[in-house]
Design a protein around this motif. Structure first.
Motif, PDB file in Angstrom:
ATOM      1  N   GLY A 128       0.798  -1.232   0.000  1.00  0.00           N
ATOM      2  CA  GLY A 128       0.000   0.000   0.000  1.00  0.00           C
ATOM      3  C   GLY A 128       0.827   1.276   0.000  1.00  0.00           C
ATOM      4  N   ALA A 129       2.110   1.183  -0.300  1.00  0.00           N
ATOM      5  CA  ALA A 129       2.972   2.376  -0.311  1.00  0.00           C
ATOM      6  C   ALA A 129       2.421   3.437  -1.258  1.00  0.00           C
ATOM      7  N   HIS A 130       2.632   4.697  -0.867  1.00  0.00           N
ATOM      8  CA  HIS A 130       2.146   5.806  -1.695  1.00  0.00           C
ATOM      9  C   HIS A 130       3.191   6.201  -2.739  1.00  0.00           C
ATOM     10  N   MET A 131       2.757   7.033  -3.664  1.00  0.00           N
ATOM     11  CA  MET A 131       3.654   7.571  -4.678  1.00  0.00           C
ATOM     12  C   MET A 131       3.564   9.077  -4.619  1.00  0.00           C
ATOM     13  N   PRO A 132       4.530   9.830  -4.144  1.00  0.00           N
ATOM     14  CA  PRO A 132       5.805   9.357  -3.604  1.00  0.00           C
ATOM     15  C   PRO A 132       5.604   8.673  -2.245  1.00  0.00           C
ATOM     16  N   PRO A 133       6.577   7.880  -1.830  1.00  0.00           N
ATOM     17  CA  PRO A 133       6.402   7.105  -0.597  1.00  0.00           C
ATOM     18  C   PRO A 133       6.406   7.975   0.654  1.00  0.00           C
ATOM     19  N   GLU A 134       5.606   7.549   1.633  1.00  0.00           N
ATOM     20  CA  GLU A 134       5.612   8.249   2.923  1.00  0.00           C
ATOM     21  C   GLU A 134       6.682   7.631   3.815  1.00  0.00           C
ATOM     22  N   ALA A 135       6.904   8.254   4.981  1.00  0.00           N
ATOM     23  CA  ALA A 135       7.956   7.781   5.896  1.00  0.00           C
ATOM     24  C   ALA A 135       7.758   6.299   6.201  1.00  0.00           C
ATOM     25  N   GLY A 136       8.817   5.535   6.146  1.00  0.00           N
ATOM     26  CA  GLY A 136       8.760   4.118   6.525  1.00  0.00           C
ATOM     27  C   GLY A 136       8.225   3.194   5.448  1.00  0.00           C
ATOM     28  N   GLU A 137       7.917   3.716   4.263  1.00  0.00           N
ATOM     29  CA  GLU A 137       7.339   2.847   3.225  1.00  0.00           C
ATOM     30  C   GLU A 137       8.379   2.235   2.282  1.00  0.00           C
ATOM     31  N   VAL A 138       9.607   2.724   2.328  1.00  0.00           N
ATOM     32  CA  VAL A 138      10.663   2.134   1.492  1.00  0.00           C
ATOM     33  C   VAL A 138      11.642   1.414   2.416  1.00  0.00           C
ATOM     34  N   LEU A 139      11.844   0.140   2.150  1.00  0.00           N
ATOM     35  CA  LEU A 139      12.640  -0.699   3.050  1.00  0.00           C
ATOM     36  C   LEU A 139      13.803  -1.327   2.304  1.00  0.00           C
ATOM     37  N   GLU A 140      14.849  -1.626   3.023  1.00  0.00           N
ATOM     38  CA  GLU A 140      15.969  -2.390   2.454  1.00  0.00           C
ATOM     39  C   GLU A 140      15.436  -3.777   2.103  1.00  0.00           C
ATOM     40  N   PHE A 141      15.991  -4.379   1.072  1.00  0.00           N
ATOM     41  CA  PHE A 141      15.522  -5.742   0.824  1.00  0.00           C
ATOM     42  C   PHE A 141      16.650  -6.738   1.004  1.00  0.00           C
ATOM     43  N   ASP A 142      16.258  -7.964   1.349  1.00  0.00           N
ATOM     44  CA  ASP A 142      17.204  -9.046   1.601  1.00  0.00           C
ATOM     45  C   ASP A 142      17.565  -9.646   0.230  1.00  0.00           C
ATOM     46  N   MET A 143      18.581  -9.040  -0.397  1.00  0.00           N
ATOM     47  CA  MET A 143      18.905  -9.426  -1.775  1.00  0.00           C
ATOM     48  C   MET A 143      19.271 -10.905  -1.879  1.00  0.00           C
ATOM     49  N   GLU A 144      20.079 -11.373  -0.931  1.00  0.00           N
ATOM     50  CA  GLU A 144      20.539 -12.759  -0.997  1.00  0.00           C
ATOM     51  C   GLU A 144      19.363 -13.720  -0.780  1.00  0.00           C
ATOM     52  N   GLY A 145      18.509 -13.394   0.197  1.00  0.00           N
ATOM     53  CA  GLY A 145      17.367 -14.259   0.506  1.00  0.00           C
ATOM     54  C   GLY A 145      16.375 -14.322  -0.652  1.00  0.00           C
ATOM     55  N   VAL A 146      16.090 -13.157  -1.243  1.00  0.00           N
ATOM     56  CA  VAL A 146      15.155 -13.118  -2.371  1.00  0.00           C
ATOM     57  C   VAL A 146      15.745 -13.897  -3.550  1.00  0.00           C
ATOM     58  N   TRP A 147      17.055 -13.729  -3.779  1.00  0.00           N
ATOM     59  CA  TRP A 147      17.663 -14.400  -4.927  1.00  0.00           C
ATOM     60  C   TRP A 147      17.633 -15.918  -4.751  1.00  0.00           C
ATOM     61  N   ARG A 148      17.827 -16.376  -3.515  1.00  0.00           N
ATOM     62  CA  ARG A 148      17.754 -17.840  -3.291  1.00  0.00           C
ATOM     63  C   ARG A 148      16.377 -18.373  -3.675  1.00  0.00           C
ATOM     64  N   GLU A 149      15.341 -17.599  -3.363  1.00  0.00           N
ATOM     65  CA  GLU A 149      13.971 -18.017  -3.743  1.00  0.00           C
ATOM     66  C   GLU A 149      13.800 -17.985  -5.258  1.00  0.00           C
ATOM     67  N   MET A 150      14.376 -16.976  -5.900  1.00  0.00           N
ATOM     68  CA  MET A 150      14.317 -16.905  -7.374  1.00  0.00           C
ATOM     69  C   MET A 150      15.011 -18.142  -7.950  1.00  0.00           C
ATOM     70  N   GLU A 151      16.147 -18.493  -7.374  1.00  0.00           N
ATOM     71  CA  GLU A 151      16.886 -19.680  -7.853  1.00  0.00           C
ATOM     72  C   GLU A 151      16.039 -20.943  -7.705  1.00  0.00           C
ATOM     73  N   SER A 152      15.274 -21.011  -6.607  1.00  0.00           N
ATOM     74  CA  SER A 152      14.471 -22.224  -6.403  1.00  0.00           C
ATOM     75  C   SER A 152      13.345 -22.323  -7.440  1.00  0.00           C
ATOM     76  N   LEU A 153      12.911 -21.181  -7.975  1.00  0.00           N
ATOM     77  CA  LEU A 153      11.890 -21.213  -9.045  1.00  0.00           C
ATOM     78  C   LEU A 153      12.472 -21.836 -10.306  1.00  0.00           C
ATOM     79  N   VAL A 154      13.752 -21.578 -10.548  1.00  0.00           N
ATOM     80  CA  VAL A 154      14.421 -22.186 -11.711  1.00  0.00           C
ATOM     81  C   VAL A 154      14.534 -23.689 -11.484  1.00  0.00           C
ATOM     82  N   LYS A 155      14.992 -24.025 -10.286  1.00  0.00           N
ATOM     83  CA  LYS A 155      15.203 -25.445  -9.976  1.00  0.00           C
ATOM     84  C   LYS A 155      13.890 -26.225 -10.139  1.00  0.00           C
ATOM     85  N   ASP A 156      12.786 -25.604  -9.756  1.00  0.00           N
ATOM     86  CA  ASP A 156      11.495 -26.304  -9.808  1.00  0.00           C
ATOM     87  C   ASP A 156      10.804 -26.165 -11.175  1.00  0.00           C
ATOM     88  N   GLY A 157      11.495 -25.568 -12.143  1.00  0.00           N
ATOM     89  CA  GLY A 157      10.944 -25.514 -13.502  1.00  0.00           C
ATOM     90  C   GLY A 157       9.824 -24.505 -13.683  1.00  0.00           C
TER      91      GLY A 157
END
Ligand code: NDP
Ligand code: 1BO
Ligand code: 1BO
Length: 319
Positions: A128-157
């Motif tokens: 529900g973030a606004h455009m432009p974002p309000e305070a606290g609506e933009v967060l750091e993301f867990d790049m390594e964790g997200v990428w591992r999940e992306m990799e598992s999508l490849v593995k599972d076809g």
């Protein structure tokens, strides 16, 4: 796709990805394609010869795109001959949301796998973030964790290849350090008004294929009216749109122009069997005042509260 006979020497109507899969050189963009996108996708595939369609959950039209793909398959096009890309939106940029987001996309597109799934932007947004974002609506993301999940999508076809968009060299290097499956594709804004050479060179170094988005300068800065582009187009007896798309191909990128007009959809893939000569290519490369059209500012910058207080921070001060 263009027949071999219609193509010039050394010309490619596809590129080969790290994985060995091929990506058709010209795809149909669908951002802001609206409710007509089912029609546009069908026409692009069945009449204009496109085999590559680029969409995203964020575009809000995946159901429409899915209808267009289905209609094309009903008209006799095989799924395996199509290349369909979609993207993981910023609100789903947490490891446990990756697979459900992909599953929604597949359901809306009426597909059982994607050819390419991309991280849309490397910033996590609160639901529900606004455009432009309000305070606290933009967060750091867990790049390594997200990428591992992306990799598992490849593995599972569920997806054949994975990649990123809107990355910087800094972020790409970080990803390369932890990835087991390296990104196959990096999709970035690229046109003569924003060549984006730094990330392009970094991708080449890592063997990552680049797709040029907003190749016409998007609707905000339509380069089809740029005098240098018009001049080259007149000289070559091509349209400005074709010259811009060909410029992207000659740089070695695939390219995904968007149009919702049947005639332009057809025009934009007539880019084989001719070349932009060196001298004209150089003229196009020397368009002045290079600037991004998509700075990400409206989506991710909060000038008072941050964490990104200006657009240059989104791009790790690399511009
Ligand atoms: P484009 O550079 O493709 O330009 C689209 C605009 O150009 C529209 O206004 C279109 O109007 C017009 N147009 C299309 N063909 C011609 C032509 N031959 N001559 C003159 N004008 C033309 O912009 P996009 O920003 O849409 O980028 C292309 C695609 O890239 C997107 O649709 C999306 O799929 C992808 N993308 C990805 C991003 C990411 O973050 N990963 C960001 C931005 C884009 P009309 O429709 O009326 O013909
Ligand atoms: C809103 C995202 C920009 C187009 O991909
Ligand atoms: C509407 C989104 C533009 C990103 O800068």
């Amino acid at each position: 796709m263009a027949s071999a006979q219609a193509m010039g020497q050394g010309e490619q109507d596809h590129f080969v990805l790290k994985s060995g899969h091929t990506i058709p050189a010209v795809g149909l963009g669908t951002w802001r394609a609206g409710s007509d996108s089912a029609h546009s996708v069908k026409i692009a595939i069945t009449e204009a010869g496109y085999r590559h369609v680029d969409t995203a959950a964020q575009y809000g039209i995946e159901k429409e795109v899915g209808k267009g793909l289905k209609a094309a398959m009903e008209a006799g096009i095989n799924r395996k001959d199509l290349f369909v890309t979609s993207k993981l939106w910023c609100t789903d940029l947490v490891p446990d949301k990756v697979r459900p987001a992909l599953q929604n996309t597949l359901k809306d597109l009426q597909l059982d796998y994607l050819d390419l799934y991309l991280i849309h932007w490397p910033f996590r947004l609160k639901d529900g973030a606004h455009m432009p974002p309000e305070a606290g609506e933009v967060l750091e993301f867990d790049m390594e964790g997200v990428w591992r999940e992306m990799e598992s999508l490849v593995k599972d076809g569920l997806v054949k290849d994975i990649g990123v968009c809107n990355y910087t060299v800094t972020k790409l290097n970080r990803l390369m350090r932890s990835a087991n499956v390296p990104p196959a594709v990096c999709q970035m804004e690229m046109h003569p008004g924003w060549k984006n050479d730094k990330i392009f060179e970094a991708c080449k170094k890592h063997g990552i294929h680049v797709t040029a988005y907003s190749p016409l300068g998007s609707s905000e800065k339509n380069l089809a009216h740029d005098p240098a582009v018009e001049k080259v187009a007149n000289k070559l007896n091509k349209t400005p749109g074709q010259v811009l798309i060909k410029w992207a191909l000659q740089r070695g990128t695939s390219v995904i122009p968007k149009s919702s007009k049947d005639e332009r959809i057809k025009e934009n893939i007539q880019v084989f069997g001719w070349e932009i000569p060196d001298e004209d290519f150089k003229v196009l490369c020397s368009i002045k005042d290079e600037k991004r059209v998509l700075t990400g500012e409206e989506l991710f910058v909060n000038k008072t509260h941050g964490p990104y207080k200006r657009a240059s921070e989104l791009w790790d001060h690399e511009d």
